[in-house]
Design a protein around this motif. Sequence first.
Motif, PDB file in Angstrom:
ATOM      1  N   PRO A   1       0.680  -1.300   0.048  1.00 19.68           N
ATOM      2  CA  PRO A   1      -0.034   0.227   0.186  1.00 19.68           C
ATOM      3  C   PRO A   1       0.811   1.410   0.043  1.00 19.68           C
ATOM      4  N   GLY A   2       1.916   1.326   0.656  1.00 14.23           N
ATOM      5  CA  GLY A   2       2.776   2.374   0.942  1.00 14.23           C
ATOM      6  C   GLY A   2       3.621   2.624  -0.390  1.00 14.23           C
ATOM      7  N   LEU A   3       3.971   1.945  -1.139  1.00 17.13           N
ATOM      8  CA  LEU A   3       4.511   2.167  -2.339  1.00 17.13           C
ATOM      9  C   LEU A   3       3.481   2.196  -3.390  1.00 17.13           C
ATOM     10  N   MET A   4       2.361   1.832  -3.543  1.00 12.65           N
ATOM     11  CA  MET A   4       1.350   2.178  -4.381  1.00 12.65           C
ATOM     12  C   MET A   4       0.872   3.471  -4.264  1.00 12.65           C
ATOM     13  N   ASN A   5       0.420   4.035  -2.966  1.00  9.06           N
ATOM     14  CA  ASN A   5       0.156   5.215  -2.771  1.00  9.06           C
ATOM     15  C   ASN A   5       1.265   6.311  -3.306  1.00  9.06           C
ATOM     16  N   ALA A   6       2.360   5.857  -3.052  1.00  3.64           N
ATOM     17  CA  ALA A   6       3.404   7.042  -3.358  1.00  3.64           C
ATOM     18  C   ALA A   6       3.466   7.181  -4.872  1.00  3.64           C
ATOM     19  N   LEU A   7       3.395   5.971  -5.692  1.00  3.96           N
ATOM     20  CA  LEU A   7       3.728   5.776  -7.001  1.00  3.96           C
ATOM     21  C   LEU A   7       2.280   6.799  -7.695  1.00  3.96           C
ATOM     22  N   ARG A   8       1.056   6.246  -7.051  1.00  5.41           N
ATOM     23  CA  ARG A   8      -0.120   7.032  -7.568  1.00  5.41           C
ATOM     24  C   ARG A   8       0.135   8.870  -7.363  1.00  5.41           C
ATOM     25  N   CYS A   9       0.398   9.164  -6.234  1.00 11.07           N
ATOM     26  CA  CYS A   9       0.455  10.507  -6.321  1.00 11.07           C
ATOM     27  C   CYS A   9       1.774  11.193  -6.975  1.00 11.07           C
ATOM     28  N   ALA A  10       2.824  10.453  -7.175  1.00 13.99           N
ATOM     29  CA  ALA A  10       4.049  10.650  -8.113  1.00 13.99           C
ATOM     30  C   ALA A  10       3.220  11.004  -9.293  1.00 13.99           C
TER      31      ALA A  10
ATOM     32  N   MET B   1       0.391  17.165  -4.504  1.00 14.19           N
ATOM     33  CA  MET B   1       0.618  15.982  -5.045  1.00 14.19           C
ATOM     34  C   MET B   1       2.126  15.417  -4.826  1.00 14.19           C
ATOM     35  N   PRO B   2       3.165  16.386  -5.298  1.00 15.63           N
ATOM     36  CA  PRO B   2       4.405  16.165  -5.133  1.00 15.63           C
ATOM     37  C   PRO B   2       4.860  15.990  -3.553  1.00 15.63           C
ATOM     38  N   LEU B   3       4.402  16.993  -2.749  1.00 15.15           N
ATOM     39  CA  LEU B   3       4.444  17.065  -1.304  1.00 15.15           C
ATOM     40  C   LEU B   3       3.827  15.526  -0.806  1.00 15.15           C
ATOM     41  N   VAL B   4       2.757  15.155  -1.137  1.00 18.68           N
ATOM     42  CA  VAL B   4       2.228  13.927  -0.470  1.00 18.68           C
ATOM     43  C   VAL B   4       3.049  12.575  -1.017  1.00 18.68           C
ATOM     44  N   ALA B   5       3.690  12.653  -2.242  1.00 20.47           N
ATOM     45  CA  ALA B   5       4.289  11.693  -2.954  1.00 20.47           C
ATOM     46  C   ALA B   5       5.745  11.603  -2.020  1.00 20.47           C
ATOM     47  N   ALA B   6       6.424  12.605  -1.866  1.00 20.42           N
ATOM     48  CA  ALA B   6       7.590  12.814  -1.154  1.00 20.42           C
ATOM     49  C   ALA B   6       7.384  11.982   0.203  1.00 20.42           C
TER      50      ALA B   6
ATOM     51  N   ILE C   1      10.266   3.880   2.602  1.00 22.43           N
ATOM     52  CA  ILE C   1      11.813   3.582   2.730  1.00 22.43           C
ATOM     53  C   ILE C   1      11.931   3.292   4.302  1.00 22.43           C
ATOM     54  N   LEU C   2      11.514   4.341   5.111  1.00 24.41           N
ATOM     55  CA  LEU C   2      11.785   4.247   6.546  1.00 24.41           C
ATOM     56  C   LEU C   2      11.310   3.045   7.127  1.00 24.41           C
ATOM     57  N   THR C   3      10.139   2.658   6.682  1.00 24.33           N
ATOM     58  CA  THR C   3       9.425   1.509   7.375  1.00 24.33           C
ATOM     59  C   THR C   3       9.592  -0.053   6.615  1.00 24.33           C
ATOM     60  N   ARG C   4      10.328  -0.016   5.608  1.00 24.88           N
ATOM     61  CA  ARG C   4      10.587  -1.209   4.859  1.00 24.88           C
ATOM     62  C   ARG C   4      11.358  -1.872   5.509  1.00 24.88           C
ATOM     63  N   PRO C   5      11.226  -3.020   5.855  1.00 20.39           N
ATOM     64  CA  PRO C   5      12.156  -4.153   6.457  1.00 20.39           C
ATOM     65  C   PRO C   5      13.539  -4.075   5.549  1.00 20.39           C
ATOM     66  N   ALA C   6      14.489  -4.123   6.643  1.00 23.83           N
ATOM     67  CA  ALA C   6      16.087  -4.101   5.970  1.00 23.83           C
ATOM     68  C   ALA C   6      16.199  -5.365   4.866  1.00 23.83           C
ATOM     69  N   GLY C   7      16.720  -4.845   3.854  1.00 24.06           N
ATOM     70  CA  GLY C   7      16.970  -5.931   2.904  1.00 24.06           C
ATOM     71  C   GLY C   7      15.778  -6.586   1.878  1.00 24.06           C
ATOM     72  N   GLU C   8      14.732  -5.928   2.258  1.00 26.66           N
ATOM     73  CA  GLU C   8      13.219  -6.575   1.493  1.00 26.66           C
ATOM     74  C   GLU C   8      13.315  -5.458   0.240  1.00 26.66           C
TER      75      GLU C   8
END
Length: 293
Positions: free
Chosen positions: A34-43, A193-198, A205-212
């Motif tokens: 969900p995190g990456l999906m929403n980031a891509l959509r806003c970008a 939208m750019p602010l939301v995407a950022a 990036i901060l919440t993604r498990p290390a190495g995943e």
Amino acid sequence: MISISEGDLVGVVCSLVWATSATIVRTQSFKVSPGLMNALRCAAAGVMFWLALAVVGSVGSYAFLTLNEWLLLCGSVLIGISMGDTLYLWSIREIGSSRTMALVGVVPLPTLVFEYFLLDQPFPAQFVAGCFLVVGGVACLSRRWQSKEALTGSLKLGVVLSLTATVLWGLSTVMLKPAIANLTAVEANSIRMPLVAAVLFGGYILTRPAGERESLTGKTAVIVAGTGILGMGFGSFLFLEAITMIGPTKTAVLGALAPVFTMGMAAVFLKERITLPVVVGVVLCVGGVLLVL
């Protein structure tokens, strides 16, 4: 006789656009987080608005914004999307989507309260009744998943998270009206939208498990970006236009038509079953909307 203004029509079309985007994006919900999906959509929406800005807007308009308008505009993004959406997703993890949807369906009510106290906008009894009908309709629509969903987290925590999210969304919606007083919808969304995407990319990036690493295919990326242009792009444009034309609360109530459209599309295109609570929910939502028109 019901009088439908141009702003009412914009609000309804906004709900239809959001519902269409949600129906399409559901087909990709298990292929990307969900995190990456929403980031891509806003970008993707941000790119769209910057291209549009070169044609129908002007960067020079930003120079005329007061400090208060800048704070309201950026604050609405951080409060409504960064904080509100995060609490919403956390609530789904605690108590499931059905209970969360029923609780966040009350968002027209805090919007109504904030508009009254912050923008000094009165609301007639008929308008309040319409808000409550819409809230009841959303609750009925959400019941379709309850029999399939078990409680896996803390009920009290989930309720607090959901209701807090609605308060933040209501406040964010009301903040937008004075924030965009001197901006067009394109100019405002070129900032939002750019602010939301950022913020979303940073959070991912901060919440993604290390190495995943995310296994995102090109086809999924294109579909997700397309829903971003549709929902976060055209949908957000119509949302801001509606707020300018008919106010935050009425826009929030008309936005509750999105679940109605989504249910219909899910039944037709995703072959989901229509149940009695869904029918009752649709009737209540439509009745509530007719009261506020």
